[in-house]
Structure formats: C-alpha cells, structure tokens
Motif scaffolding. Structure first.
Motif, PDB file in Angstrom:
ATOM      1  N   ARG A   1       0.093   8.885 -15.663  1.00 50.53           N
ATOM      2  CA  ARG A   1      -0.036   9.881 -16.624  1.00 50.53           C
ATOM      3  C   ARG A   1      -0.966   9.333 -17.750  1.00 50.53           C
ATOM      4  NH1 ARG A   1       5.760  10.617 -15.320  1.00 50.53           N
ATOM      5  NH2 ARG A   1       5.873  12.974 -14.431  1.00 50.53           N
ATOM      6  N   LEU A   2      -0.600   7.925 -18.246  1.00 48.74           N
ATOM      7  CA  LEU A   2      -1.504   7.411 -19.277  1.00 48.74           C
ATOM      8  C   LEU A   2      -2.885   7.504 -18.866  1.00 48.74           C
ATOM      9  CD1 LEU A   2       1.190   4.652 -20.142  1.00 48.74           C
ATOM     10  CD2 LEU A   2       0.784   6.670 -21.524  1.00 48.74           C
ATOM     11  N   ALA A   3      -2.935   6.955 -17.522  1.00 49.43           N
ATOM     12  CA  ALA A   3      -4.479   6.697 -17.158  1.00 49.43           C
ATOM     13  C   ALA A   3      -5.204   7.998 -16.885  1.00 49.43           C
ATOM     14  CB  ALA A   3      -4.415   5.875 -15.817  1.00 49.43           C
ATOM     15  N   GLY A   4      -4.557   9.224 -16.554  1.00 52.79           N
ATOM     16  CA  GLY A   4      -5.083  10.269 -16.635  1.00 52.79           C
ATOM     17  C   GLY A   4      -5.675  10.466 -15.088  1.00 52.79           C
ATOM     18  N   ARG A   5      -5.253   9.728 -14.231  1.00 50.00           N
ATOM     19  CA  ARG A   5      -5.750   9.873 -12.859  1.00 50.00           C
ATOM     20  C   ARG A   5      -4.682   9.405 -11.993  1.00 50.00           C
ATOM     21  NH1 ARG A   5     -10.157   5.188 -11.802  1.00 50.00           N
ATOM     22  NH2 ARG A   5     -10.017   5.894  -9.789  1.00 50.00           N
ATOM     23  N   PRO A   6      -4.707  10.145 -10.701  1.00 49.65           N
ATOM     24  CA  PRO A   6      -3.576   9.584  -9.717  1.00 49.65           C
ATOM     25  C   PRO A   6      -3.767   8.449  -9.379  1.00 49.65           C
ATOM     26  CG  PRO A   6      -5.219  10.911  -8.528  1.00 49.65           C
ATOM     27  CD  PRO A   6      -5.642  10.778  -9.930  1.00 49.65           C
ATOM     28  N   ALA A   7      -2.897   7.622  -8.718  1.00 46.75           N
ATOM     29  CA  ALA A   7      -2.455   6.179  -8.370  1.00 46.75           C
ATOM     30  C   ALA A   7      -2.627   6.355  -6.856  1.00 46.75           C
ATOM     31  CB  ALA A   7      -1.117   5.619  -8.511  1.00 46.75           C
ATOM     32  N   ARG A   8      -3.192   5.214  -6.251  1.00 45.18           N
ATOM     33  CA  ARG A   8      -3.377   5.082  -4.593  1.00 45.18           C
ATOM     34  C   ARG A   8      -2.279   4.378  -4.254  1.00 45.18           C
ATOM     35  NH1 ARG A   8      -7.928   6.420  -1.773  1.00 45.18           N
ATOM     36  NH2 ARG A   8      -7.529   4.733  -0.372  1.00 45.18           N
ATOM     37  N   VAL A   9      -1.227   5.019  -3.485  1.00 41.51           N
ATOM     38  CA  VAL A   9      -0.044   4.115  -3.344  1.00 41.51           C
ATOM     39  C   VAL A   9       0.203   3.996  -1.892  1.00 41.51           C
ATOM     40  CG1 VAL A   9       2.613   4.708  -3.897  1.00 41.51           C
ATOM     41  CG2 VAL A   9       1.122   4.984  -5.507  1.00 41.51           C
ATOM     42  N   HIS A  10       0.661   3.064  -1.491  1.00 40.52           N
ATOM     43  CA  HIS A  10       1.101   2.379  -0.295  1.00 40.52           C
ATOM     44  C   HIS A  10       2.753   2.417  -0.143  1.00 40.52           C
ATOM     45  CE1 HIS A  10      -2.672   1.256   1.649  1.00 40.52           C
ATOM     46  NE2 HIS A  10      -3.061   1.552   0.375  1.00 40.52           N
ATOM     47  N   LEU A  11       3.349   3.052   0.476  1.00 37.25           N
ATOM     48  CA  LEU A  11       4.914   3.005   0.435  1.00 37.25           C
ATOM     49  C   LEU A  11       5.177   1.916   1.530  1.00 37.25           C
ATOM     50  CD1 LEU A  11       6.101   6.619   0.455  1.00 37.25           C
ATOM     51  CD2 LEU A  11       5.596   5.020  -1.426  1.00 37.25           C
ATOM     52  N   GLU A  12       6.189   0.801   1.101  1.00 40.92           N
ATOM     53  CA  GLU A  12       6.307  -0.345   2.213  1.00 40.92           C
ATOM     54  C   GLU A  12       7.900  -0.239   2.443  1.00 40.92           C
ATOM     55  OE1 GLU A  12       6.331  -5.004   2.087  1.00 40.92           O
ATOM     56  OE2 GLU A  12       6.158  -4.139   0.065  1.00 40.92           O
ATOM     57  N   THR A  13       7.823  -0.186   3.820  1.00 44.09           N
ATOM     58  CA  THR A  13       9.089  -0.403   4.696  1.00 44.09           C
ATOM     59  C   THR A  13       9.712  -1.675   4.808  1.00 44.09           C
ATOM     60  OG1 THR A  13       8.398   0.090   6.697  1.00 44.09           O
ATOM     61  CG2 THR A  13       8.597   1.922   5.338  1.00 44.09           C
ATOM     62  N   ASP A  14      11.078  -1.796   4.709  1.00 44.52           N
ATOM     63  CA  ASP A  14      11.484  -3.074   5.160  1.00 44.52           C
ATOM     64  C   ASP A  14      12.010  -2.969   6.707  1.00 44.52           C
ATOM     65  OD1 ASP A  14      13.018  -5.580   5.834  1.00 44.52           O
ATOM     66  OD2 ASP A  14      14.422  -5.435   4.203  1.00 44.52           O
ATOM     67  N   THR A  15      11.404  -3.300   7.734  1.00 44.31           N
ATOM     68  CA  THR A  15      11.729  -3.066   9.049  1.00 44.31           C
ATOM     69  C   THR A  15      12.409  -4.267   9.536  1.00 44.31           C
ATOM     70  OG1 THR A  15       9.410  -3.999   9.613  1.00 44.31           O
ATOM     71  CG2 THR A  15       9.732  -1.517   9.466  1.00 44.31           C
ATOM     72  N   GLY A  16      12.899  -5.329   9.004  1.00 38.32           N
ATOM     73  CA  GLY A  16      13.433  -6.335   9.239  1.00 38.32           C
ATOM     74  C   GLY A  16      13.150  -7.900   8.720  1.00 38.32           C
ATOM     75  N   LEU A  17      12.085  -7.870   7.822  1.00 42.19           N
ATOM     76  CA  LEU A  17      11.842  -9.077   7.214  1.00 42.19           C
ATOM     77  C   LEU A  17      12.704  -9.545   6.163  1.00 42.19           C
ATOM     78  CD1 LEU A  17       9.856 -11.628   6.858  1.00 42.19           C
ATOM     79  CD2 LEU A  17       8.432 -10.133   5.688  1.00 42.19           C
ATOM     80  N   GLY A  18      13.336  -8.540   5.501  1.00 39.18           N
ATOM     81  CA  GLY A  18      14.179  -8.710   4.240  1.00 39.18           C
ATOM     82  C   GLY A  18      13.785  -9.204   3.048  1.00 39.18           C
TER      83      GLY A  18
ATOM     84  N   VAL B   1      10.725   8.569   0.016  1.00 35.73           N
ATOM     85  CA  VAL B   1       9.644   9.476   0.328  1.00 35.73           C
ATOM     86  C   VAL B   1       9.796  10.783  -0.397  1.00 35.73           C
ATOM     87  CG1 VAL B   1       9.195  11.095   2.406  1.00 35.73           C
ATOM     88  CG2 VAL B   1       9.518   8.542   2.793  1.00 35.73           C
ATOM     89  N   ALA B   2      10.811  11.272  -0.828  1.00 34.31           N
ATOM     90  CA  ALA B   2      10.926  12.549  -1.407  1.00 34.31           C
ATOM     91  C   ALA B   2      10.335  12.284  -2.943  1.00 34.31           C
ATOM     92  CB  ALA B   2      12.662  13.057  -1.665  1.00 34.31           C
ATOM     93  N   GLY B   3      10.747  11.259  -3.356  1.00 34.90           N
ATOM     94  CA  GLY B   3      10.127  11.240  -4.828  1.00 34.90           C
ATOM     95  C   GLY B   3       8.656  10.993  -4.960  1.00 34.90           C
ATOM     96  N   ALA B   4       8.123  10.235  -3.670  1.00 37.66           N
ATOM     97  CA  ALA B   4       6.576  10.095  -3.609  1.00 37.66           C
ATOM     98  C   ALA B   4       5.993  11.461  -3.477  1.00 37.66           C
ATOM     99  CB  ALA B   4       6.406   9.097  -2.579  1.00 37.66           C
ATOM    100  N   LEU B   5       6.679  12.212  -2.450  1.00 40.55           N
ATOM    101  CA  LEU B   5       6.153  13.666  -2.223  1.00 40.55           C
ATOM    102  C   LEU B   5       6.186  14.306  -3.556  1.00 40.55           C
ATOM    103  CD1 LEU B   5       7.531  14.223   1.160  1.00 40.55           C
ATOM    104  CD2 LEU B   5       5.123  14.265   0.435  1.00 40.55           C
ATOM    105  N   ARG B   6       7.179  14.265  -4.508  1.00 41.73           N
ATOM    106  CA  ARG B   6       7.229  15.013  -5.689  1.00 41.73           C
ATOM    107  C   ARG B   6       6.064  14.443  -6.552  1.00 41.73           C
ATOM    108  NH1 ARG B   6      12.667  14.086  -5.220  1.00 41.73           N
ATOM    109  NH2 ARG B   6      12.708  12.506  -6.666  1.00 41.73           N
ATOM    110  N   ALA B   7       6.031  13.266  -6.890  1.00 38.47           N
ATOM    111  CA  ALA B   7       4.681  12.819  -7.778  1.00 38.47           C
ATOM    112  C   ALA B   7       3.464  13.147  -7.195  1.00 38.47           C
ATOM    113  CB  ALA B   7       4.840  11.361  -7.664  1.00 38.47           C
ATOM    114  N   GLU B   8       3.132  13.103  -5.826  1.00 38.15           N
ATOM    115  CA  GLU B   8       2.097  13.725  -5.325  1.00 38.15           C
ATOM    116  C   GLU B   8       1.854  15.055  -5.309  1.00 38.15           C
ATOM    117  OE1 GLU B   8      -0.299  12.217  -1.217  1.00 38.15           O
ATOM    118  OE2 GLU B   8       1.430  13.262  -0.757  1.00 38.15           O
ATOM    119  N   ALA B   9       2.801  15.974  -5.296  1.00 36.93           N
ATOM    120  CA  ALA B   9       2.676  17.480  -5.724  1.00 36.93           C
ATOM    121  C   ALA B   9       2.313  17.607  -7.017  1.00 36.93           C
ATOM    122  CB  ALA B   9       4.027  17.981  -5.306  1.00 36.93           C
ATOM    123  N   GLU B  10       2.724  16.687  -8.021  1.00 31.26           N
ATOM    124  CA  GLU B  10       2.262  16.720  -9.501  1.00 31.26           C
ATOM    125  C   GLU B  10       0.937  16.198  -9.714  1.00 31.26           C
ATOM    126  OE1 GLU B  10       5.288  15.356 -12.210  1.00 31.26           O
ATOM    127  OE2 GLU B  10       6.648  15.385 -10.727  1.00 31.26           O
TER     128      GLU B  10
END
Length: 393
Positions: free
Chosen positions: A128-145, A159-168
């Motif tokens: 919001r402050l930058a006035g441009r969308p961020a490019r985001v990778h969502l990281e999953t913990d598949t077992g490394l801990g 995932v739901a939060g990221a989708l809401r932010a993408e829609a905005e």
C-alpha cells in the motif's frame, strides 16, 4: 584472461581465484539436468564466498533467469545499478524477519517469500505504501521444519489471505515453494514424503484459485538426481560453484561440474629447525627430526577451520603437506620435510585438483564438516580475484 585487480599487496599474502568460465560451464551443465525447468542461481552469502555480483552476472550469461538470496539486503544489492544484473532477471529473497525492508524490496522489483500471516500482513502494508503490488512466493513446510507454512489449517489461512490481498491488487502470487531436508541422501524416505506433501499443498492452493508463475522445491542435489522434483524452476546453490552437495551423490567430476574457487597463499617464512622442536599453540606438534617449517599466512580469521589443525592438506612445490599443529588466527605451519622452497613460494590450499592439489572436499573431511562451509567461510581479508570474465568461455 580478465582479472579483477586485488588490493595492492594483498596478492602477496593470499588470494581466492574465482574462475567464472567454470561457473558458466556449471550453470550450463545444471540447465541440461533441469528437465526444461528454468534455473535460479542461488548467490546468497556472497555467492557462497565467491563474490555475489560477479557470479550473478556470469550465471545470467550462462542462462540463469532467476537469482536467489537469503536476506533482503543481498537481494537489494543485486538490484543496485552497479551490480550489472539485467532488469528482466528475477531476484528472490526468502529470509525475512518482522520489520524488514518490505517496501524497498517491492520498489526494487524483488520477489519475496511469505510463510506466515505476520509476513503477509507486513508485505501488504508495504505494498500500500509503495503503491504497487508485491511479487510473493508462498512457502510451505513439507517436512524440513524451518521456514514455511504448516499443512492443514495454517496453509488454508495463508492461501485465503493471499488470495484476498491479490484481489485487492496488493500482491501477485508468483510462486509456491518448499525446501528438501535430505535430498543429498539418495533414497532417504523423507524425499518422497516431501514431494507428495508439496504436490498436495500445491493442489489445494491451485484449487482455491491460485495461479503461480513458478512452483519450485529442487535444490542442488535434487536438481542433479531427482527430475521429478524440478517442476517449473530449480534452485541450485553449491553445485553452481563446482562443489558436490554430498560425497554420496558423487564427486564434482562425476556430476559434470568444475570447482570454481582456488585458494592460494605465499609462504611467509621458511626455516630449518632441529628435531624435538615444538610448533604452534599448545605444542601439539613436535618435529620428529631435523626438518624445515613453512609459515602459511592464513588462519581461522580468514576462514581456515581450526578443526583442521594437524590435518588440513596443502600443496607446496608439487607435494602434499599437512598443517603441523594448531591453526592460529592468522597463520599456520607446515612441515616441509627438509625441502627448502623460498619465502613467497605458492601454497595451494584447495582448487579443482588439476595440479594434484587438495579440494574443498579434502578440507571438509579434514575438518569434519561439509564443502559448503569450506568455501563460504573464506573471510574478507582474502581478496577474490575473478578471472575469465565475459561470456566468451
């Protein structure tokens, strides 16, 4: 041969020669293994001690389309005008802490990793402050801990939060990713389990409407041995620099790789001593008879592992010698067995092995560690001299 000028006089003490032609060849070899996936050259930790900007440029010349870093500061340095990284090359960083420079990263067109709701909140606020969308990778913990969102409810919430932010219009979900724990151990059961979990978490996210540009989990060992893990992007790190991820996978030559760093020093002193002469702190080495000692002006302040005391190998005038006694902060001694090389004679600590010199793996075995640590820990007092710059080789 193009050479980056080292600080005046520093080459008389020691130097780490970085062969960028070897790095480019390694990138090409890894791209051939990548099953058509794009390649991210991981240049974190100053390119594993090899010099981030120069190695990033060489990797891009050889076909890397992404660059990977741990910290935001590393990523921002690659986006600085003097780094010479083309604008079309994607830069990603993944090691974030609260209060990090999210806005600066967004404004510099850096891809950022998010693995929890706190990070999603901070990156959307920064967007919001930058006035441009961020490019985001969502990281999953598949077992490394380590980093990454846990499967189940945590992943669903992220995932739901990221989708809401993408829609905005606050972000673009550009990647889904994870990291292996044991890909350097062929046949380890966790590898298949992590791959299965990663596919499940991708399927859930895409089922909710995510459409990422890239999905990625393959590190160096997975790039080399697990084509089923390559997805859209592979992330080799240590293999770029010609160091095997693990002896269990093979030597660099077995893998079609060439070590990039050669560490050398100049003997600071050669002297004759009688038998029974103690050497180094604690006098853990005593000469068995009359001999010559050579003083190598590198120590643990330069990254020479103290755990390699009485064990680390070097090449002096074509002969292997071993650290005699303890590695000190600034220097260590080798027993030259009566030979009399002159002061200033070259000492090769490690390199590709072409001249019979030790390799980084030899030092790793002597110190009870891994090749990654040997090259990465070489300190800033040792100038990096980059040779074979330019894309012609």
């Amino acid at each position: 041969m193009n050479e980056t000028v080292a600080p005046a006089g520093a080459e008389l003490r020691a130097r780490a020669e970085i062969d960028l032609a070897a790095l480019r060849a390694n990138v090409r070899a890894l791209r051939e293994r990548a099953s058509g996936a794009a390649l991210m050259a991981v240049v974190k930790a100053d390119a594993y001690g090899h010099g981030a900007a120069a190695c990033a440029r060489a990797a891009v010349e050889a076909g890397a389309t992404w660059l990977g870093t741990a910290t935001p500061e590393e990523a921002l340095a690659l986006r600085a005008p003097g780094a010479g990284v083309p604008d079309h090359v994607r830069v990603m960083c993944w090691l974030w802490t609260p209060g990090g420079p999210w806005r600066e990263a967004i404004e510099a067109d850096v891809d950022v990793s998010v693995s929890g709701m706190w990070a999603l909140e901070e990156v959307t606020r920064a967007a919001r402050l930058a006035g441009r969308p961020a490019r985001v990778h969502l990281e999953t913990d598949t077992g490394l801990g380590r980093a990454g969102c846990q499967p189940g409810g945590d992943w669903a919430e992220l995932v739901a939060g990221a989708l809401r932010a993408e829609a905005e219009g606050l972000l673009r979900i550009t990647g889904l990713w994870s990291h292996f724990a044991c890909a350097d151990e062929p046949g380890h059961p966790s590898v298949a389990a992590q791959l299965s979990r990663f596919r499940e978490m991708i399927a859930y996210a895409e089922g909710q409407g995510l459409d990422p540009e890239v999905r990625h989990i393959a590190n160096s060992p997975a790039t080399l041995t697990l084509p089923e893990s390559h997805f859209d992007l592979v992330r080799p790190g240590i293999a770029l620099y010609g160091v095997s991820p693990s002896p269990a996978i093979g030597t660099p030559a077995d893998l079609g790789l060439r070590p990039v760093m050669t560490l050398t020093a100049s003997l600071a002193l050669v002297k004759q001593v009688p038998g029974g002469h103690g050497v180094g702190y604690g006098l853990h080495y005593v000469t068995p008879g009359a001999t010559t000692l050579g003083l190598v002006p590198l120590g643990y302040a330069d990254g020479i592992p103290r755990h390699a005391s009485s064990a680390g190998p070097v090449l002096v005038e074509g002969k292997w010698r071993t650290v005699a006694g303890r590695v000190a902060m600034d220097q260590f001694t080798v027993d030259l067995g009566g030979d009399l090389p002159g002061a200033g004679a070259e000492v090769v600590l490690f390199g590709p092995g072409d001249r019979g010199e030790p390799t980084a793996e030899d030092w790793a075995q002597a110190a009870g560690t891994i090749g990654y640590e040997i090259v990465t820990r070489i300190g800033s007092r040792v100038p990096r001299v980059h040779v074979n710059e330019g894309s012609g080789t």
